[in-house]
Design a protein around this motif. Structure first.
Motif, short mmCIF file in Angstrom:
data_model
loop_
_atom_site.label_atom_id
_atom_site.label_comp_id
_atom_site.label_asym_id
_atom_site.label_seq_id
_atom_site.Cartn_x
_atom_site.Cartn_y
_atom_site.Cartn_z
N ARG A 18 -18.51 -35.82 -0.04
CA ARG A 18 -17.16 -35.67 -0.60
C ARG A 18 -16.53 -37.03 -0.90
O ARG A 18 -15.91 -37.23 -1.96
N THR A 42 -19.50 -30.21 -1.77
CA THR A 42 -18.31 -30.11 -2.62
C THR A 42 -18.38 -30.99 -3.86
O THR A 42 -17.50 -30.92 -4.70
N LEU A 178 -11.21 -28.67 4.63
CA LEU A 178 -12.28 -28.30 3.71
C LEU A 178 -13.65 -28.30 4.38
O LEU A 178 -14.53 -27.52 4.01
#
Length: 330
Positions: A18, A42, A178
Motif C-alpha cells: 500500500r 490494495t 484497511l
C-alpha cells in the motif's frame, strides 16, 4: 520503480504494498495465499504462485522487467520451526535461493529482504546492534540467517544492491482500518491479547514471571507495522540514490514488558480477560531491543507511531473489524 513483492498479500507485505503504491511504484505481488488474502492487495497486480515453483518464478520475471524485489514470503512461527525444521529450510531458505536465481538471470538491481532479530539468538546484551555476531537458536532464525548470507554472497559477486531489514516485534494495523494482521493461529502477543478481547480466545498465557525486569516478564521492542512499511519504501529510495548494500535493525530502541502490553490492551478495551502465568519457555531471552541508530542515520527514518497505546489501539480496532468481516461472510 517496477517492483516485485513476494508475500505481498500477507500482514507486513500488504502494508508495504500500500505504501509503495502511494509512493508511485509499479507493483506485482507474488503470493501463494497460504497466509495472505486477495483483499489485502490494495495496489498493483496479484500473481498467485509459489516460490518453490521455479518455472512460475521465472515466468513472472520474464513477463516484467523488475528494478527491485522485496522479499517477504516466509514461515515465521518459532515453535513450528523447531518441530518441523525442514518446512522452514524449504520455504524460507531454499525458496530464497530460487528467487535469487531468478534475480541473477534477469539482472534485477535491488533487493529488500525481510529478516528478523531471531538471527541474534540469545545474546547477553539487551540492546542489539547489527554488528554483533549471529547465533540463532532455532530453525526459523537459522533459515533467515542463511538467506541473509546467500543475498550477501550473491551481491558480492554481482551488481545487486540490497538492504536487509531485521525486524523486532511487529504489531498494530493500518490506522484507516484497511489492513491488519489476519494470520490464522497467530502467536504474536498483541494479536493474541486482542483475540482474547473479542472472545476468539478464552484467555492467554504469560511464559515466565521471574525475569530480572520491571515486573518479572520479558521485555520486547514493539514496532508499528506502518513504521516498518515506511522503512521498506525508504530503503528503495536509498538504493536508487546510490546507497550501498546494508543491514538495518527495525525497532524503536526501547521495550515494554509482556505484562505492560497486556495491561494496555485491557485498559484500552475495557475487557479483563483471563491470563495464566506459567513457567519460562525455552529460548526466550529476558530482553531484546533494537539499537536503531543505523537505520535512523542511514535512511533518515523517523517513526510516526512510536507509542504503545497507538500500536495497541490500531490492533484492537482492526480485530473488531476483522471479526465482523468473518462473521458477515458466514
Amino acid at each position: 520503480m517496477k517492483v516485485l513483492v513476494t508475500g505481498g498479500a500477507g500482514y507486513i507485505g500488504s502494508h508495504v504494498v500500500r505504501q509503495l503504491g502511494k509512493a508511485g511504484h509499479d507493483i506485482v505481488v507474488f503470493d501463494n495465499l497460504s497466509t495472505g488474502y486477495r483483499w489485502a492487495v490494495t495496489c498493483g497486480e496479484l500473481v498467485v504462485g509459489d516460490l518453490a515453483d521455479e518455472t512460475a518464478v521465472d515466468g513472472v520475471f520474464s513477463s516484467h522487467r523488475f528494478d527491485a524485489v522485496l522479499h517477504f514470503a516466509a514461515n515465521i512461527v518459532v515453535p513450528e520451526s523447531v518441530s518441523n525444521p525442514l518446512k522452514y529450510y524449504s520455504n524460507n531458505t531454499r525458496n530464497t535461493l530460487n528467487l535469487l536465481q531468478a534475480v541473477a538471470r534477469h539482472q534485477t538491481s535491488y533487493m529488500v529482504f525481510s529478516s528478523t532479530a531471531a538471527v541474534y539468538g540469545m545474546p547477553e546484551e539487551t540492546v542489539l546492534a547489527e554488528e554483533r555476531p549471529l547465533a540463532p537458536i532455532n530453525p526459523y532464525g537459522a533459515s533467515k540467517m542463511m538467506s541473509e548470507r546467500m543475498i550477501m554472497d550473491y551481491a558480492a559477486a554481482s551488481s545487486l544492491n540490497y538492504v536487509i531489514l531485521r525486524y523486532f516485534n511487529v504489531a498494530g494495523a493500518n490506522p484507516d482500518g484497511l489492513l491488519g494482521q489476519a494470520t490464522p493461529e497467530a502467536t504474536h502477543l498483541i494479536k493474541v491479547a486482542c483475540e482474547c478481547v473479542t472472545g476468539q480466545r478464552p484467555g492467554m498465557s504469560v511464559f515466565g514471571t521471574d525475569y530480572a525486569t520491571r515486573d518479572g516478564t520479558c521485555v520486547r521492542d514493539y514496532i508499528h507495522v506502518e513504521d516498518l512499511a515506511k522503512a521498506h519504501v525508504m530503503a528503495l529510495d536509498y538504493m536508487a540514490n546510490g546507497g550501498k548494500s546494508n543491514v538495518l535493525n527495525c525497532g524503536y530502541g526501547r521495550g515494554f514488558t509482556v505484562q505492560e502490553v497486556i495491561d494496555v490492551v485491557k485498559r484500552l478495551s475495557g475487557v479483563d480477560f483471563p491470563v495464566e502465568r506459567t513457567g519460562r519457555r525455552a529460548g526466550d531471552p529476558e530482553a531484546l531491543m533494537a539499537d536503531n541508530r543505523k537505520i535512523v542515520n542511514t535512511l533518515g527514518w523517523t517513526p510516526d507511531y512510536d507509542n504503545l497505546d497507538t500500536i495497541v489501539g490500531t490492533a484492537l480496532a482492526w480485530e473488531d473489524s476483522w471479526l465482523a468481516r468473518r462473521q458477515n461472510d458466514r
